[in-house]
Design a protein around this motif. Structure first.
Motif, PDB file in Angstrom:
ATOM      1  N   PHE A 157      34.501  34.911  44.597  1.00 29.42           N
ATOM      2  CA  PHE A 157      34.872  36.159  43.931  1.00 29.42           C
ATOM      3  C   PHE A 157      34.998  36.031  42.421  1.00 29.42           C
ATOM      4  O   PHE A 157      35.137  37.032  41.727  1.00 29.42           O
ATOM      5  CB  PHE A 157      36.141  36.740  44.551  1.00 29.42           C
ATOM      6  N   THR A 158      34.927  34.810  41.890  1.00 30.94           N
ATOM      7  CA  THR A 158      34.882  34.640  40.439  1.00 30.94           C
ATOM      8  C   THR A 158      33.477  34.274  39.969  1.00 30.94           C
ATOM      9  O   THR A 158      33.265  34.112  38.779  1.00 30.94           O
ATOM     10  CB  THR A 158      35.888  33.573  39.958  1.00 30.94           C
ATOM     11  N   SER A 159      32.532  34.156  40.895  1.00 33.39           N
ATOM     12  CA  SER A 159      31.141  33.887  40.516  1.00 33.39           C
ATOM     13  C   SER A 159      30.471  35.204  40.126  1.00 33.39           C
ATOM     14  O   SER A 159      30.945  36.293  40.461  1.00 33.39           O
ATOM     15  CB  SER A 159      30.381  33.256  41.679  1.00 33.39           C
ATOM     16  N   GLN A 160      29.355  35.092  39.442  1.00 38.01           N
ATOM     17  CA  GLN A 160      28.607  36.295  39.059  1.00 38.01           C
ATOM     18  C   GLN A 160      28.137  37.040  40.301  1.00 38.01           C
ATOM     19  O   GLN A 160      28.245  38.267  40.377  1.00 38.01           O
ATOM     20  CB  GLN A 160      27.421  35.922  38.181  1.00 38.01           C
ATOM     21  N   ILE A 161      27.642  36.307  41.285  1.00 36.96           N
ATOM     22  CA  ILE A 161      27.156  36.933  42.517  1.00 36.96           C
ATOM     23  C   ILE A 161      28.278  37.691  43.224  1.00 36.96           C
ATOM     24  O   ILE A 161      28.112  38.842  43.611  1.00 36.96           O
ATOM     25  CB  ILE A 161      26.543  35.867  43.448  1.00 36.96           C
ATOM     26  N   GLY A 162      29.414  37.058  43.389  1.00 35.38           N
ATOM     27  CA  GLY A 162      30.529  37.700  44.090  1.00 35.38           C
ATOM     28  C   GLY A 162      31.109  38.874  43.330  1.00 35.38           C
ATOM     29  O   GLY A 162      31.387  39.933  43.905  1.00 35.38           O
ATOM     30  N   SER A 163      31.283  38.690  42.028  1.00 37.33           N
ATOM     31  CA  SER A 163      31.921  39.764  41.257  1.00 37.33           C
ATOM     32  C   SER A 163      31.010  40.970  41.053  1.00 37.33           C
ATOM     33  O   SER A 163      31.482  42.095  40.993  1.00 37.33           O
ATOM     34  CB  SER A 163      32.411  39.235  39.903  1.00 37.33           C
ATOM     35  N   GLU A 164      29.706  40.751  40.976  1.00 39.07           N
ATOM     36  CA  GLU A 164      28.798  41.875  40.740  1.00 39.07           C
ATOM     37  C   GLU A 164      28.303  42.535  42.029  1.00 39.07           C
ATOM     38  O   GLU A 164      27.938  43.703  42.014  1.00 39.07           O
ATOM     39  CB  GLU A 164      27.597  41.428  39.913  1.00 39.07           C
ATOM     40  N   ASN A 165      28.280  41.780  43.139  1.00 35.57           N
ATOM     41  CA  ASN A 165      27.724  42.322  44.375  1.00 35.57           C
ATOM     42  C   ASN A 165      28.761  42.631  45.446  1.00 35.57           C
ATOM     43  O   ASN A 165      28.644  43.631  46.144  1.00 35.57           O
ATOM     44  CB  ASN A 165      26.674  41.366  44.948  1.00 35.57           C
ATOM     45  N   ALA A 166      29.755  41.782  45.611  1.00 43.37           N
ATOM     46  CA  ALA A 166      30.752  41.996  46.657  1.00 43.37           C
ATOM     47  C   ALA A 166      31.887  42.895  46.181  1.00 43.37           C
ATOM     48  O   ALA A 166      32.522  43.574  46.982  1.00 43.37           O
ATOM     49  CB  ALA A 166      31.316  40.665  47.131  1.00 43.37           C
ATOM     50  N   LEU A 167      32.151  42.876  44.897  1.00 42.81           N
ATOM     51  CA  LEU A 167      33.186  43.727  44.318  1.00 42.81           C
ATOM     52  C   LEU A 167      32.508  44.861  43.558  1.00 42.81           C
ATOM     53  O   LEU A 167      31.322  44.811  43.255  1.00 42.81           O
ATOM     54  CB  LEU A 167      34.069  42.912  43.365  1.00 42.81           C
ATOM     55  N   ARG A 168      33.266  45.901  43.252  1.00 41.79           N
ATOM     56  CA  ARG A 168      32.723  46.962  42.399  1.00 41.79           C
ATOM     57  C   ARG A 168      32.737  46.425  40.978  1.00 41.79           C
ATOM     58  O   ARG A 168      33.772  46.007  40.478  1.00 41.79           O
ATOM     59  CB  ARG A 168      33.550  48.230  42.517  1.00 41.79           C
ATOM     60  N   TYR A 169      31.620  46.446  40.339  1.00 38.39           N
ATOM     61  CA  TYR A 169      31.466  45.811  39.038  1.00 38.39           C
ATOM     62  C   TYR A 169      31.207  46.846  37.969  1.00 38.39           C
ATOM     63  O   TYR A 169      30.339  47.704  38.115  1.00 38.39           O
ATOM     64  CB  TYR A 169      30.306  44.815  39.100  1.00 38.39           C
ATOM     65  N   LEU A 170      31.965  46.766  36.904  1.00 36.11           N
ATOM     66  CA  LEU A 170      31.763  47.622  35.752  1.00 36.11           C
ATOM     67  C   LEU A 170      31.659  46.716  34.537  1.00 36.11           C
ATOM     68  O   LEU A 170      32.637  46.081  34.151  1.00 36.11           O
ATOM     69  CB  LEU A 170      32.935  48.596  35.574  1.00 36.11           C
ATOM     70  N   PRO A 171      30.460  46.603  33.967  1.00 34.56           N
ATOM     71  CA  PRO A 171      30.312  45.687  32.835  1.00 34.56           C
ATOM     72  C   PRO A 171      31.158  46.139  31.653  1.00 34.56           C
ATOM     73  O   PRO A 171      31.368  47.325  31.438  1.00 34.56           O
ATOM     74  CB  PRO A 171      28.824  45.741  32.506  1.00 34.56           C
ATOM     75  N   VAL A 172      31.628  45.183  30.920  1.00 31.13           N
ATOM     76  CA  VAL A 172      32.437  45.462  29.748  1.00 31.13           C
ATOM     77  C   VAL A 172      31.502  45.510  28.555  1.00 31.13           C
ATOM     78  O   VAL A 172      30.623  44.670  28.430  1.00 31.13           O
ATOM     79  CB  VAL A 172      33.506  44.373  29.577  1.00 31.13           C
ATOM     80  N   PRO A 173      31.599  46.415  27.624  1.00 30.80           N
ATOM     81  CA  PRO A 173      32.634  47.418  27.558  1.00 30.80           C
ATOM     82  C   PRO A 173      32.306  48.623  28.442  1.00 30.80           C
ATOM     83  O   PRO A 173      31.164  49.018  28.562  1.00 30.80           O
ATOM     84  CB  PRO A 173      32.653  47.822  26.093  1.00 30.80           C
ATOM     85  N   GLY A 174      33.309  49.107  29.056  1.00 31.96           N
ATOM     86  CA  GLY A 174      33.182  50.298  29.880  1.00 31.96           C
ATOM     87  C   GLY A 174      34.254  51.277  29.456  1.00 31.96           C
ATOM     88  O   GLY A 174      35.122  50.958  28.662  1.00 31.96           O
ATOM     89  N   LYS A 175      34.209  52.451  29.999  1.00 33.13           N
ATOM     90  CA  LYS A 175      35.237  53.415  29.624  1.00 33.13           C
ATOM     91  C   LYS A 175      36.504  53.136  30.428  1.00 33.13           C
ATOM     92  O   LYS A 175      36.453  52.609  31.540  1.00 33.13           O
ATOM     93  CB  LYS A 175      34.761  54.841  29.843  1.00 33.13           C
ATOM     94  N   PHE A 176      37.620  53.471  29.871  1.00 35.69           N
ATOM     95  CA  PHE A 176      38.901  53.276  30.546  1.00 35.69           C
ATOM     96  C   PHE A 176      39.229  54.522  31.353  1.00 35.69           C
ATOM     97  O   PHE A 176      39.200  55.633  30.836  1.00 35.69           O
ATOM     98  CB  PHE A 176      40.020  53.010  29.537  1.00 35.69           C
ATOM     99  N   VAL A 177      39.521  54.326  32.616  1.00 36.03           N
ATOM    100  CA  VAL A 177      39.968  55.404  33.477  1.00 36.03           C
ATOM    101  C   VAL A 177      41.307  54.952  34.040  1.00 36.03           C
ATOM    102  O   VAL A 177      41.372  54.023  34.846  1.00 36.03           O
ATOM    103  CB  VAL A 177      38.960  55.677  34.619  1.00 36.03           C
TER     104      VAL A 177
END
Length: 192
Positions: A157-177
Motif C-alpha cells: 500500500f506504500t508502493s506506486q502500484i498499490g497506492s495508484e491502483n488498489a487505493l483511490r489515487y489523486l496526484p498532488v497537487p490536487g484540489k482540497f475537498v
C-alpha cells in the motif's frame, strides 16, 4: 506526511504495531554488523516472499498484486536494514518454516502449490499467528507470519502500484475537498 504519521497509519491498517517501526522512525540504521544475514536472505527467500505476498494480496481485475509491487525486495530491504538481529533471524527462519509447512502438508514447495493450496496454507499460518498473539507475553517473540503479513501490507500500500491502483489515487497537487461523502465499500484514499 512525516515518517511517524506513515508508520502510525500503516499500524492502524494492519491492526497493531509494525515490527521494526522504532528502527524505521530512527532512520533505518543498519543493525547487523556482519554479512551473514545478507547471505541468508537469498534470492530464493525474495522469490518465496513474492509468492506469499501474492497469496495475501493477489492480482485482481482492478489492481496488480503484491508480486507486481516486488514485495519480496521490499521485505529484504526492511528486514536487513531496519530490523534488530533477533527479528531478522525470526523472519528468515519463518521463511524456512513456510517452505517446511508446504512440504509437510502437500509434499511440495510453496512455489509448486496451486492457488487453492497456497491460500489454505497461508490461512492456516494466519490463524496460527493470531492464536500466538492472544497467548503472547511481553517478553515473547512475535510470530514470523505476523511479520510477513505486516510487511506485505505496508510494502504494497506504500508502493506506486498499490497506492495508484488498489487505493483511490489523486496526484498532488490536487484540489482540497474538506468533506467527502463516504459510501460503504469505497476504497481508501492514497496518501502518497
Amino acid at each position: 506526511m512525516n515518517r511517524r504519521d506513515a508508520i502510525a497509519r500503516v499500524g492502524l491498517l494492519v491492526g497493531g504495531t509494525v515490527i521494526g517501526a522504532e528502527s524505521f522512525l530512527s532512520g533505518c540504521t543498519k543493525r547487523s554488523s556482519d554479512k551473514v544475514s545478507r547471505i541468508l536472505f537469498s534470492n530464493e527467500i525474495v522469490s518465496l516472499m513474492d509468492e506469499v505476498g501474492e497469496t495475501i494480496l493477489p492480482t485482481t481485475a482492478s489492481a496488480p498484486g503484491a508480486k507486481a509491487a516486488r514485495i519480496g525486495e521490499f521485505m529484504k530491504t526492511i528486514v536487513l536494514d531496519c530490523y534488530e538481529e533477533k527479528d531478522q533471524v525470526i523472519f528468515i527462519n519463518g521463511a524456512g518454516l513456510v517452505q517446511q509447512n508446504a512440504q509437510l502438508k502437500y509434499g511440495k514447495t510453496f512455489h509448486a502449490l496451486d492457488e487453492k493450496e497456497k491460500y489454505q496454507l497461508i490461512s492456516s499460518l494466519d490463524t496460527e499467528a493470531k492464536e500466538h498473539k492472544q497467548k503472547i507475553k511481553k517478553e515473547d517473540d512475535v510470530h514470523y507470519f505476523t511479520m510477513i503479513k505486516q510487511l506485505t501490507l505496508w510494502g504494497y500500500f506504500t508502493s506506486q502500484i498499490g497506492s495508484e491502483n488498489a487505493l483511490r489515487y489523486l496526484p498532488v497537487p490536487g484540489k482540497f475537498v474538506g468533506c467527502v461523502d463516504y459510501t460503504k465499500g469505497d476504497r481508501a484514499w492514497s496518501e502518497i
